[in-house]
Design a protein around this motif. Sequence first.
Motif, PDB file in Angstrom:
ATOM      1  N   ALA A  51      -2.954  -6.116 -16.455  1.00 45.19           N
ATOM      2  CA  ALA A  51      -3.341  -7.325 -15.742  1.00 45.19           C
ATOM      3  C   ALA A  51      -4.543  -7.015 -14.861  1.00 45.19           C
ATOM      4  CB  ALA A  51      -2.178  -7.815 -14.883  1.00 45.19           C
ATOM      5  N   GLN A  52      -5.301  -8.034 -14.535  1.00 42.02           N
ATOM      6  CA  GLN A  52      -6.445  -7.868 -13.640  1.00 42.02           C
ATOM      7  C   GLN A  52      -5.921  -7.606 -12.232  1.00 42.02           C
ATOM      8  OE1 GLN A  52      -9.017 -11.251 -13.510  1.00 42.02           O
ATOM      9  NE2 GLN A  52     -10.454 -10.278 -12.137  1.00 42.02           N
ATOM     10  N   ASP A  53      -6.480  -6.621 -11.550  1.00 43.95           N
ATOM     11  CA  ASP A  53      -6.042  -6.255 -10.205  1.00 43.95           C
ATOM     12  C   ASP A  53      -6.688  -7.199  -9.202  1.00 43.95           C
ATOM     13  OD1 ASP A  53      -5.332  -5.150  -7.805  1.00 43.95           O
ATOM     14  OD2 ASP A  53      -6.393  -3.258  -8.106  1.00 43.95           O
ATOM     15  N   LEU A  54      -6.022  -8.291  -8.903  1.00 47.73           N
ATOM     16  CA  LEU A  54      -6.548  -9.274  -7.965  1.00 47.73           C
ATOM     17  C   LEU A  54      -6.382  -8.839  -6.516  1.00 47.73           C
ATOM     18  CD1 LEU A  54      -5.280 -12.500  -9.765  1.00 47.73           C
ATOM     19  CD2 LEU A  54      -7.547 -11.437  -9.890  1.00 47.73           C
ATOM     20  N   PHE A  55      -5.563  -7.824  -6.277  1.00 43.72           N
ATOM     21  CA  PHE A  55      -5.357  -7.313  -4.917  1.00 43.72           C
ATOM     22  C   PHE A  55      -6.354  -6.224  -4.546  1.00 43.72           C
ATOM     23  CE2 PHE A  55      -1.171  -9.152  -5.713  1.00 43.72           C
ATOM     24  CZ  PHE A  55      -0.970  -9.851  -4.533  1.00 43.72           C
ATOM     25  N   TYR A  79      -6.298  -2.882  -5.154  1.00 44.43           N
ATOM     26  CA  TYR A  79      -5.547  -1.795  -4.533  1.00 44.43           C
ATOM     27  C   TYR A  79      -6.428  -0.588  -4.226  1.00 44.43           C
ATOM     28  CZ  TYR A  79      -1.217  -4.272  -5.491  1.00 44.43           C
ATOM     29  OH  TYR A  79      -0.209  -5.193  -5.509  1.00 44.43           O
ATOM     30  N   ASP A  80      -7.391  -0.297  -5.086  1.00 46.73           N
ATOM     31  CA  ASP A  80      -8.245   0.862  -4.827  1.00 46.73           C
ATOM     32  C   ASP A  80      -8.990   0.712  -3.506  1.00 46.73           C
ATOM     33  OD1 ASP A  80      -9.764  -1.237  -5.962  1.00 46.73           O
ATOM     34  OD2 ASP A  80     -11.179   0.143  -6.896  1.00 46.73           O
ATOM     35  N   MET A  82      -7.948  -1.101  -0.954  1.00 48.26           N
ATOM     36  CA  MET A  82      -6.943  -1.004   0.106  1.00 48.26           C
ATOM     37  C   MET A  82      -6.645   0.456   0.426  1.00 48.26           C
ATOM     38  SD  MET A  82      -3.954  -3.727  -0.621  1.00 48.26           S
ATOM     39  CE  MET A  82      -4.268  -5.263  -1.454  1.00 48.26           C
ATOM     40  N   VAL A  83      -6.481   1.261  -0.602  1.00 45.67           N
ATOM     41  CA  VAL A  83      -6.180   2.679  -0.409  1.00 45.67           C
ATOM     42  C   VAL A  83      -7.347   3.374   0.292  1.00 45.67           C
ATOM     43  CG1 VAL A  83      -5.799   4.877  -1.607  1.00 45.67           C
ATOM     44  CG2 VAL A  83      -4.543   2.833  -2.318  1.00 45.67           C
ATOM     45  N   GLU A  84      -8.567   3.099  -0.151  1.00 42.71           N
ATOM     46  CA  GLU A  84      -9.733   3.729   0.481  1.00 42.71           C
ATOM     47  C   GLU A  84      -9.831   3.319   1.949  1.00 42.71           C
ATOM     48  OE1 GLU A  84     -14.528   3.994  -0.058  1.00 42.71           O
ATOM     49  OE2 GLU A  84     -13.256   4.220  -1.820  1.00 42.71           O
ATOM     50  N   ARG A  85      -9.621   2.051   2.251  1.00 40.87           N
ATOM     51  CA  ARG A  85      -9.667   1.577   3.635  1.00 40.87           C
ATOM     52  C   ARG A  85      -8.584   2.277   4.468  1.00 40.87           C
ATOM     53  NH1 ARG A  85     -10.556  -3.345   2.407  1.00 40.87           N
ATOM     54  NH2 ARG A  85      -8.390  -3.959   2.143  1.00 40.87           N
ATOM     55  N   ALA A  86      -7.388   2.425   3.905  1.00 42.35           N
ATOM     56  CA  ALA A  86      -6.299   3.096   4.626  1.00 42.35           C
ATOM     57  C   ALA A  86      -6.627   4.564   4.885  1.00 42.35           C
ATOM     58  CB  ALA A  86      -5.003   2.980   3.830  1.00 42.35           C
ATOM     59  N   SER A  99      -8.530   8.307  -9.156  1.00 40.55           N
ATOM     60  CA  SER A  99      -7.295   8.080  -9.927  1.00 40.55           C
ATOM     61  C   SER A  99      -6.729   6.690  -9.677  1.00 40.55           C
ATOM     62  CB  SER A  99      -6.258   9.145  -9.573  1.00 40.55           C
ATOM     63  OG  SER A  99      -5.941   9.086  -8.211  1.00 40.55           O
ATOM     64  N   PHE A 100      -7.151   6.029  -8.604  1.00 46.99           N
ATOM     65  CA  PHE A 100      -6.671   4.684  -8.311  1.00 46.99           C
ATOM     66  C   PHE A 100      -7.585   3.606  -8.868  1.00 46.99           C
ATOM     67  CE2 PHE A 100      -5.047   7.346  -4.876  1.00 46.99           C
ATOM     68  CZ  PHE A 100      -3.697   7.056  -4.957  1.00 46.99           C
ATOM     69  N   ARG A 101      -8.760   3.979  -9.302  1.00 46.35           N
ATOM     70  CA  ARG A 101      -9.751   2.999  -9.749  1.00 46.35           C
ATOM     71  C   ARG A 101      -9.488   2.564 -11.174  1.00 46.35           C
ATOM     72  NH1 ARG A 101     -12.952   2.781  -5.666  1.00 46.35           N
ATOM     73  NH2 ARG A 101     -13.490   4.641  -4.506  1.00 46.35           N
TER      74      ARG A 101
END
Length: 163
Positions: A8-12, A14-15, A17-21, A159-161
């Motif tokens: 599915a297309q990652d509309l959130f 996440y990559d 979000m993880v980088e910002r965190a 690895s998250f991209r």
Amino acid sequence: MVGRGALAQDLFQYDKMVERALRGVVRDALARLAQEGPRGAHHFYIGFATQMPGVVLPESLRGKYPEEMTIVLQHQFWDLEIGEDVFSVSLSFQKQLERLTVPWAAIRSFADPSVNFALEFAGPPAEPQPVGSLPAPAAEGETPAASDRPAGEVVTLDSFRKR
């Protein structure tokens, strides 16, 4: 509905979000350093892209480090200030005090060799860095080359991209 095996297309995003965190981890560590001063054996290597918008440093340093520069915050740094989008610090280079301002987005690596902790952030493609033992802390006014960064537990965001 997405079929089996289809992504599915990652509309959130996440990559992002993880980088910002993870950049928040760097910000929190530097905020504690600014507030409490050096603690124990903790010290930080911070690599950043020198050409990123918002990076403020003397042209002599930008000429010496045209793509990336690594600074060490250990014994000799002054006036560390933490902002919402940047941090600023004064360091000695060739016995000359210089003020640097680095946006959080310009940071490419962060390490605390005292606890074998390191993060790497996505940026423009760079040459692979050799893995080796921790370098000796930089002498006053000296900045370790990117290839001298400490080895440790490196968390890469690739690895998250999505591919």
